[in-house]
Design a protein around this motif. Structure first.
Motif, short mmCIF file in Angstrom:
data_model
loop_
_atom_site.label_atom_id
_atom_site.label_comp_id
_atom_site.label_asym_id
_atom_site.label_seq_id
_atom_site.Cartn_x
_atom_site.Cartn_y
_atom_site.Cartn_z
N THR A 1 7.13 -5.29 -0.54
CA THR A 1 5.64 -5.98 -0.64
C THR A 1 4.75 -5.09 0.35
N VAL A 2 3.52 -5.36 -0.10
CA VAL A 2 2.51 -4.48 0.84
C VAL A 2 1.33 -5.22 1.61
N SER A 3 1.09 -5.12 2.77
CA SER A 3 0.07 -5.69 3.25
C SER A 3 -1.14 -4.63 3.82
N ILE A 4 -2.21 -4.85 3.58
CA ILE A 4 -3.40 -3.94 4.07
C ILE A 4 -4.28 -4.73 4.89
N GLU A 5 -4.60 -4.01 5.94
CA GLU A 5 -5.49 -4.39 7.01
C GLU A 5 -6.58 -3.72 7.14
N SER B 1 4.89 0.16 -4.88
CA SER B 1 5.55 -1.13 -4.46
C SER B 1 7.21 -0.72 -4.38
N HIS B 2 7.32 -0.26 -5.76
CA HIS B 2 8.93 0.08 -6.14
C HIS B 2 8.79 1.02 -7.08
N ALA B 3 10.16 1.63 -7.57
CA ALA B 3 10.37 2.73 -8.35
C ALA B 3 10.38 2.14 -10.02
N HIS B 4 10.45 1.04 -10.29
CA HIS B 4 10.43 0.51 -11.74
C HIS B 4 9.22 1.31 -12.50
#
Ligand SMILES: [Zn+2]
Length: 465
Positions: free
Chosen positions: A169-173, A61-64
């Motif tokens: 944000t991520v959406s998986i279908e 989701s991100h680099a943190h």
């Protein structure tokens, strides 16, 4: 579909969730490092709640570091699949993971000294810079709002989360008889912040894994914070002619401070006041920000028309060299010094604090949360005297804090972000990435809107959705 919560469960760090599709694909959402009390986290960070070589892909989701910080360890333990992230996240992970590897090495050297004295065998660091270089080959970038097919039945999309540069944000279908859409918020940013765009609303989904960091708290108003920053600069540097020290996280907070100082400079308020950014990692990350103008909001795009460098102004000096950093000790006049780390528990800022804390003309300004036990926390608590690098120091400098710089949505902002999803057919909501108290508070707040669909999974818990 099966979900397993392998991190950030009833806690705020170590984001990691396993998604097993009906077709047998094993996807990892984030692979973050646990950060917190040493004895506790070392144990958590050493082992995974799954078999690394059985994972097919990581969606980051991100680099943190609490979202990406265990990826080198995952590769070290046999993971060989792709790691998907946005282009800006990809640019950020290299310096952040290398910095993390250096910290791991230093930590293990320190611990091994103690272990040797106790007659115990040495322990390897979690990973080394070589492991980082190896994992960096496996990243693959996917721009925002593009569907990416993992196979003929599973695809995902990133959307701007507005949290840090490149955050998504991520959406998986998934298709098939039990096809569904799973949403993962990663970390949700805040509307109306400088630099980054507001969080982009997520696509409606059947199942949602949502962060809940500030599920029980509200942030102070942004505009008040800017006025307070100017008041502190004016009081310290123009009235008392002292130095203003700002311990700041290299990623996000530092760029926001630079951006606000740039605005003060444009208003001719800073005059010739020197500003030093004294942190190699912060300097690297600021350069990456400058290359990703596509991620910026309208406010900063407007500014770019008249000011091509929103993170720089004539009297700002970037310092990477240690000797140059040491020379700041003898710098006579008023100045602003921004340096890592944000909690003042390590890094060059600790040396600057040691050298200036007994000078009543100076101010130490905290712009972020300080975990209990860190030097930043002790100073914010008003503890006096304090130990700094082994020496007792009387606190004579002004200690100030601005808490409105958070990159996380607060309770109200999170509620506003989630509400459209809750009222458009969401069947299950899992709260992660928050303390249990904040999760309970958020659950109670959301329940009247969405009914009894909210769960607070525990570490290792598995659910079929
Ligand atoms: Zn984050």
């Amino acid at each position: 579909m099966r979900l397993r919560f392998c991190g950030a469960a009833r806690t705020v760090t170590g984001s990691c969730h396993l998604v097993q599709t009906d077709g047998g694909l094993n996807l990892l959402l984030d692979c973050g490092l646990f950060q917190g009390r040493q004895a506790y986290i070392d144990d958590w960070n050493m082992r995974f709640a799954f078999v690394p070589k059985e994972i097919d892909a990581v969606i980051l989701s991100h680099a943190h570091i609490d979202h990406a910080g265990r990826i080198p360890k995952l590769v070290k333990e046999g993971f060989r699949g792709p790691i998907y992230c946005t282009p800006a996240t990809h640019a950020l992970v290299a310096p952040l993971l290398l910095d993390c590897a250096h910290i791991q090495q230093k930590d293990s050297e320190y611990h091994n000294k103690h272990r040797k004295r106790q007659g115990l065998p040495p322990l390897d660091p979690l990973y080394t810079p070589n492991d980082v270089h190896r994992c960096l080959q496996m990243f693959q970038t996917v721009p925002y709002e593009n569907w990416f097919s993992l196979n003929s039945k599973v695809r995902f999309q990133f959307r701007d989360a507005g949290h840090i540069l490149g955050s998504a944000t991520v959406s998986i279908e998934t298709d098939g008889p039990h096809g569904l859409r799973l949403g993962f918020t990663g970390d949700v940013g805040r509307p109306d912040r400088p630099i980054l765009r507001d969080p982009n609303p997520m696509l409606p989904c059947d199942i949602l894994i949502s962060e809940s960091t500030y599920g029980d708290k509200l942030h102070p108003d942004r505009h008040r914070e800017e006025a307070m920053l100017w008041e502190i600069v004016y009081d310290t540097c123009f009235q008392r002619l002292g130095k203003l020290l700002i311990p700041a996280f290299s990623l996000g907070r530092t760029q926001e401070i630079l951006y606000l100082l740039n605005r003060l400079d444009q208003q001719k308020l800073l005059r010739h006041l020197p500003v030093f950014l004294d942190s190699p990692l912060s300097v690297d990350i600021t350069a990456i920000y400058r290359k990703h103008l596509d991620c910026f909001d309208d406010e900063i795009r407007q500014l770019l028309l008249t000011d091509p460098n929103p993170f720089g102004f004539p009297q700002l000096t970037f310092i990477t060299d240690v000797e140059q950093s040491k020379q700041l000790n003898d710098y006579p006049g008023p100045a602003i010094i921004i340096s890592a780390s944000g909690m003042a528990e390590a890094g060059r800022i600790v040396h600057h604090i040691k050298n200036n804390i007994e000078d009543e003309r100076c101010t130490i300004l905290f712009v972020g949360h300080c975990a209990e036990g860190t030097l930043g926390w002790r100073l914010r608590q008003g503890i006096n005297p304090v130990r700094v690098l082994g020496q007792h120091k009387t606190v004579k400098a002004r200690i100030a804090a601005l808490d409105g710089f958070s990159a996380h949505a607060d309770q109200l902002e999170l509620m506003q972000f989630l509400k459209p999803l809750l009222t458009s057919g969401l069947k299950q909501l899992f709260l992660v990435h928050g303390t249990y108290e904040s999760q309970i508070a958020l659950q109670q707040l959301l329940q009247p809107v969405c009914g009894d669909i909210i769960s607070i999974p525990d570490f290792g818990q598995e659910v079929v959705v």
